[in-house]
Write a protein that holds these residues in place. Sequence first.
Motif, PDB file in Angstrom:
ATOM      1  N   LEU A 148     -10.166  12.155   8.975  1.00 26.20           N
ATOM      2  CA  LEU A 148     -10.194  11.087   7.973  1.00 26.20           C
ATOM      3  C   LEU A 148     -11.252  11.360   6.901  1.00 26.20           C
ATOM      4  CD1 LEU A 148      -8.973   8.378   7.193  1.00 26.20           C
ATOM      5  CD2 LEU A 148     -10.533   7.263   8.783  1.00 26.20           C
ATOM      6  N   LEU A 149     -12.434  11.777   7.327  1.00 26.93           N
ATOM      7  CA  LEU A 149     -13.530  11.974   6.387  1.00 26.93           C
ATOM      8  C   LEU A 149     -13.388  13.247   5.560  1.00 26.93           C
ATOM      9  CD1 LEU A 149     -16.455  10.887   8.726  1.00 26.93           C
ATOM     10  CD2 LEU A 149     -15.762   9.719   6.635  1.00 26.93           C
ATOM     11  N   VAL A 150     -12.872  14.290   6.170  1.00 26.23           N
ATOM     12  CA  VAL A 150     -12.807  15.602   5.506  1.00 26.23           C
ATOM     13  C   VAL A 150     -11.456  15.861   4.852  1.00 26.23           C
ATOM     14  CG1 VAL A 150     -12.982  18.110   5.866  1.00 26.23           C
ATOM     15  CG2 VAL A 150     -14.525  16.559   7.087  1.00 26.23           C
ATOM     16  N   GLY A 151     -10.374  15.435   5.542  1.00 29.25           N
ATOM     17  CA  GLY A 151      -9.060  15.868   5.079  1.00 29.25           C
ATOM     18  C   GLY A 151      -8.251  14.856   4.294  1.00 29.25           C
ATOM     19  N   ILE A 177       0.859  -1.183   0.000  1.00 28.85           N
ATOM     20  CA  ILE A 177       0.000   0.000   0.000  1.00 28.85           C
ATOM     21  C   ILE A 177       0.895   1.232   0.000  1.00 28.85           C
ATOM     22  CG2 ILE A 177      -1.757   1.268   1.295  1.00 28.85           C
ATOM     23  CD1 ILE A 177      -2.563  -1.387   2.570  1.00 28.85           C
ATOM     24  N   GLU A 178       0.558   2.200  -0.797  1.00 24.55           N
ATOM     25  CA  GLU A 178       1.377   3.407  -0.853  1.00 24.55           C
ATOM     26  C   GLU A 178       1.277   4.197   0.440  1.00 24.55           C
ATOM     27  OE1 GLU A 178       4.197   5.849  -2.230  1.00 24.55           O
ATOM     28  OE2 GLU A 178       3.462   4.082  -3.323  1.00 24.55           O
ATOM     29  N   LEU A 179       0.043   4.405   0.919  1.00 24.88           N
ATOM     30  CA  LEU A 179      -0.177   5.223   2.110  1.00 24.88           C
ATOM     31  C   LEU A 179      -1.279   4.613   2.967  1.00 24.88           C
ATOM     32  CD1 LEU A 179       0.211   7.801   3.790  1.00 24.88           C
ATOM     33  CD2 LEU A 179      -1.351   8.973   2.228  1.00 24.88           C
ATOM     34  N   ALA A 180      -0.956   4.329   4.228  1.00 24.21           N
ATOM     35  CA  ALA A 180      -1.936   3.755   5.157  1.00 24.21           C
ATOM     36  C   ALA A 180      -2.283   4.756   6.245  1.00 24.21           C
ATOM     37  CB  ALA A 180      -1.391   2.478   5.786  1.00 24.21           C
ATOM     38  N   VAL A 181      -3.512   4.668   6.718  1.00 20.47           N
ATOM     39  CA  VAL A 181      -3.957   5.453   7.874  1.00 20.47           C
ATOM     40  C   VAL A 181      -4.083   4.501   9.051  1.00 20.47           C
ATOM     41  CG1 VAL A 181      -5.771   6.881   8.864  1.00 20.47           C
ATOM     42  CG2 VAL A 181      -5.182   7.120   6.436  1.00 20.47           C
ATOM     43  N   ILE A 182      -3.387   4.812  10.143  1.00 20.83           N
ATOM     44  CA  ILE A 182      -3.413   4.001  11.362  1.00 20.83           C
ATOM     45  C   ILE A 182      -4.114   4.822  12.441  1.00 20.83           C
ATOM     46  CG2 ILE A 182      -2.047   2.648  12.974  1.00 20.83           C
ATOM     47  CD1 ILE A 182      -1.513   1.907  10.040  1.00 20.83           C
ATOM     48  N   ALA A 183      -5.216   4.314  12.962  1.00 23.79           N
ATOM     49  CA  ALA A 183      -5.971   5.033  13.985  1.00 23.79           C
ATOM     50  C   ALA A 183      -5.970   4.255  15.290  1.00 23.79           C
ATOM     51  CB  ALA A 183      -7.406   5.263  13.522  1.00 23.79           C
ATOM     52  N   VAL A 184      -6.100   4.967  16.405  1.00 20.28           N
ATOM     53  CA  VAL A 184      -6.229   4.355  17.725  1.00 20.28           C
ATOM     54  C   VAL A 184      -7.666   4.560  18.200  1.00 20.28           C
ATOM     55  CG1 VAL A 184      -5.390   4.288  20.094  1.00 20.28           C
ATOM     56  CG2 VAL A 184      -3.821   4.878  18.231  1.00 20.28           C
ATOM     57  N   ALA A 185      -8.335   3.487  18.595  1.00 18.79           N
ATOM     58  CA  ALA A 185      -9.731   3.608  19.019  1.00 18.79           C
ATOM     59  C   ALA A 185     -10.106   2.429  19.907  1.00 18.79           C
ATOM     60  CB  ALA A 185     -10.662   3.661  17.811  1.00 18.79           C
ATOM     61  N   ALA A 186     -11.104   2.640  20.750  1.00 21.38           N
ATOM     62  CA  ALA A 186     -11.640   1.574  21.608  1.00 21.38           C
ATOM     63  C   ALA A 186     -13.130   1.437  21.353  1.00 21.38           C
ATOM     64  CB  ALA A 186     -11.378   1.885  23.079  1.00 21.38           C
ATOM     65  N   GLY A 187     -13.608   0.211  21.317  1.00 19.68           N
ATOM     66  CA  GLY A 187     -15.021  -0.031  21.048  1.00 19.68           C
ATOM     67  C   GLY A 187     -15.231  -0.555  19.640  1.00 19.68           C
ATOM     68  N   ALA A 188     -16.031  -1.629  19.527  1.00 21.02           N
ATOM     69  CA  ALA A 188     -16.231  -2.251  18.217  1.00 21.02           C
ATOM     70  C   ALA A 188     -16.873  -1.300  17.222  1.00 21.02           C
ATOM     71  CB  ALA A 188     -17.086  -3.510  18.380  1.00 21.02           C
ATOM     72  N   GLY A 189     -17.847  -0.529  17.683  1.00 21.91           N
ATOM     73  CA  GLY A 189     -18.526   0.400  16.785  1.00 21.91           C
ATOM     74  C   GLY A 189     -17.624   1.525  16.328  1.00 21.91           C
ATOM     75  N   VAL A 190     -16.830   2.063  17.243  1.00 24.75           N
ATOM     76  CA  VAL A 190     -15.895   3.133  16.882  1.00 24.75           C
ATOM     77  C   VAL A 190     -14.854   2.598  15.903  1.00 24.75           C
ATOM     78  CG1 VAL A 190     -14.166   4.745  17.746  1.00 24.75           C
ATOM     79  CG2 VAL A 190     -16.247   4.350  19.061  1.00 24.75           C
ATOM     80  N   THR A 191     -14.374   1.390  16.160  1.00 26.60           N
ATOM     81  CA  THR A 191     -13.412   0.766  15.244  1.00 26.60           C
ATOM     82  C   THR A 191     -14.001   0.639  13.850  1.00 26.60           C
ATOM     83  OG1 THR A 191     -12.348  -0.469  17.021  1.00 26.60           O
ATOM     84  CG2 THR A 191     -12.070  -1.328  14.804  1.00 26.60           C
ATOM     85  N   GLU A 192     -15.266   0.206  13.768  1.00 24.02           N
ATOM     86  CA  GLU A 192     -15.926   0.065  12.472  1.00 24.02           C
ATOM     87  C   GLU A 192     -16.092   1.425  11.783  1.00 24.02           C
ATOM     88  OE1 GLU A 192     -17.727  -1.167   9.103  1.00 24.02           O
ATOM     89  OE2 GLU A 192     -16.638  -2.363  10.574  1.00 24.02           O
ATOM     90  N   LEU A 193     -16.357   2.485  12.549  1.00 26.91           N
ATOM     91  CA  LEU A 193     -16.462   3.813  11.967  1.00 26.91           C
ATOM     92  C   LEU A 193     -15.157   4.220  11.284  1.00 26.91           C
ATOM     93  CD1 LEU A 193     -18.446   5.799  14.706  1.00 26.91           C
ATOM     94  CD2 LEU A 193     -19.211   5.298  12.377  1.00 26.91           C
ATOM     95  N   PHE A 194     -14.036   3.899  11.935  1.00 31.59           N
ATOM     96  CA  PHE A 194     -12.745   4.255  11.342  1.00 31.59           C
ATOM     97  C   PHE A 194     -12.441   3.405  10.111  1.00 31.59           C
ATOM     98  CE2 PHE A 194     -11.815   6.543  15.292  1.00 31.59           C
ATOM     99  CZ  PHE A 194     -11.151   7.653  14.779  1.00 31.59           C
ATOM    100  N   THR A 195     -12.677   2.099  10.196  1.00 34.86           N
ATOM    101  CA  THR A 195     -12.362   1.246   9.048  1.00 34.86           C
ATOM    102  C   THR A 195     -13.259   1.572   7.859  1.00 34.86           C
ATOM    103  OG1 THR A 195     -13.787  -0.502   9.972  1.00 34.86           O
ATOM    104  CG2 THR A 195     -11.435  -0.628  10.440  1.00 34.86           C
ATOM    105  N   SER A 196     -14.529   1.834   8.119  1.00 34.71           N
ATOM    106  CA  SER A 196     -15.448   2.162   7.020  1.00 34.71           C
ATOM    107  C   SER A 196     -15.148   3.543   6.432  1.00 34.71           C
ATOM    108  CB  SER A 196     -16.901   2.106   7.507  1.00 34.71           C
ATOM    109  OG  SER A 196     -17.141   3.074   8.518  1.00 34.71           O
ATOM    110  N   SER A 197     -14.447   4.370   7.207  1.00 39.69           N
ATOM    111  CA  SER A 197     -14.087   5.712   6.723  1.00 39.69           C
ATOM    112  C   SER A 197     -12.732   5.726   6.024  1.00 39.69           C
ATOM    113  CB  SER A 197     -14.071   6.698   7.897  1.00 39.69           C
ATOM    114  OG  SER A 197     -15.332   6.775   8.516  1.00 39.69           O
ATOM    115  N   GLY A 198     -12.031   4.575   6.029  1.00 40.40           N
ATOM    116  CA  GLY A 198     -10.782   4.502   5.267  1.00 40.40           C
ATOM    117  C   GLY A 198      -9.535   4.159   6.048  1.00 40.40           C
ATOM    118  N   ALA A 199      -9.640   3.938   7.364  1.00 47.66           N
ATOM    119  CA  ALA A 199      -8.447   3.561   8.126  1.00 47.66           C
ATOM    120  C   ALA A 199      -8.039   2.131   7.760  1.00 47.66           C
ATOM    121  CB  ALA A 199      -8.717   3.653   9.627  1.00 47.66           C
TER     122      ALA A 199
END
Length: 561
Positions: free
Chosen positions: A431-434, A343-365
């Motif tokens: 992630l969503l805007v920038g 992958i050329e560029l990856a986004v790595i996010a830190v989060a707790a909670g299954a739903g929050v994790t899914e929000l990040f992955t579905s947004s491109g993390a």
Amino acid sequence: MEVVTEITNVEFGKMINAAANALKDNADKINKLNVFPVPDGDTGTNMTLSMASGAEYERDELDTRLGVLAQATSKGLLMGARGNSGVILSQIFRGFASAVKDQETLTARSFADGLMGGAETAYKAVMKPTEGTILTVIREAASAANQAAKKSDNAVEVAKAAYEASEKALASTPDLLPVLKEVGVVDSGGQGLVIVLEAFFAVLSGEEINHEAVDNAGLEAMIKELHNTGVQGNLNPASIEFGYCTEMMVDIASGTTYDSEFDYETFYNYLADLGDSLLVINDDEVVKVHVHTEHPGKVFEWGLKYGSLRKTKVDNMRNQQAEAAEAAKVAHKEEKVQPKPAIELAVIAVAAGAGVTELFTSSGANVVIDGTQAPSTADIVSAVKESGAKHALILPNDSNIFMAADQAKEISEVPIEIVKTRTIQQGLTALLVGFNPDADLEANAETMTEALNDVKSGSVTTSVRDTTLNGLEIHAGDAIGIYDSEIVVAEPDANIDQAAIELMKKMLDDDSEIITIIFGADSNQAAADKLSEAISEIDEDLEVEIHDGGQPLYPFFISVE
């Protein structure tokens, strides 16, 4: 008072392990000193885990020279550093290790020099050093140690001076940092360092201290690595020179067969002649051995000369490799494994909670690190490697992770940029805007950082103690609302719903358009709907989105854009 003119590897190992155990025993005490009375105040936990990693690396280092052991401790703290307090602790030991790197043992003078090096490095590591923190404590402790070393060649005197000065400096932190005085606590990171220096003094002065045992998870990882190196990843059993993977743990100077005083060099050299992939690690009571050999019995007989065998293990690696080769043939027929595309560029996010994790992955993390406990430097580096990316953007989503992320950037094999998101809400907005997958690393970091100005962050939780902060009287059990980094609401009787409504009133203004509610594990859809209705009563034109985040400790995350 005890007289110690030379700190050897034995004393140093006891000092480091005693410090790790002391932090573990006092973690809750340190956690409770957090300025914010929130349930995830974790300075003590982070310092404990960081120091434990340093102690593990020190125990695993086979070289007995103090300079090398100090470097190993520093490396362990670097990789295991969690939270800003853990990172600063790692920087103290980094400076200590640099100052004593050429030492075979430590004198009173070189011990003091190490502490002074630690203070200097820690101050340099912080962009804007603040007095009334752990930095003040290490500076005063190092200064006192330096003065003591000018007068005495007894390392116990130096350790005592450092410890007593650290206690005095800790007591002064509320006078140097107004928020500490207002809340009525001393600096939590400084308290952790006092505990470390107290453990050092206790060991050198001869006090009985609980030392960590040899057996540990890090050692098992090292044994696995040595095993793989010994068999060379080759599936041909005939290529294995030493066929028996042999392990034992010996209780030194115990049992009926014991007839020889333990000497590390003698013990090691005999085993080295029996095979390869040798690992020998010991403390005063136990020695643990891993070796590949053709004569497991000779290994065990050697151990029996020095004590009783607590644990033994022998694996026939030729048989294992034959089985592995057959399994590999079957797997190859069933499926040809394709290499994972880079992958050329990856986004790595830190989060707790299954739903929050899914929000990040579905947004491109690409990778989401579990943020239930602040991730270590090594955790962040590992996540970057896991992504397979050539470049990586880190979204810490917590200011307490910034310094660990900075350290990961320093040691990562691929370029990293950190978008310093302080909250989950900021991370999602960035992630969503920038984020633009077609832009380069630096351009994305810039636009994602700019996007942080477009969101206000709020959270609701429960106070864990009584305090007064920014003129707001807070009691244990109150529901509190946090706007960005300031507690602005306190509702009695743990009235979470009312605290959320009052928080919203403070966050909304004429420019507000979109409200996002993320409810946590301690809340539910009905409560979120109730909050949405209250928002509509304030302004019916506001758009409200609701997500099940499942995050711990915080019933609501709220963002206003």
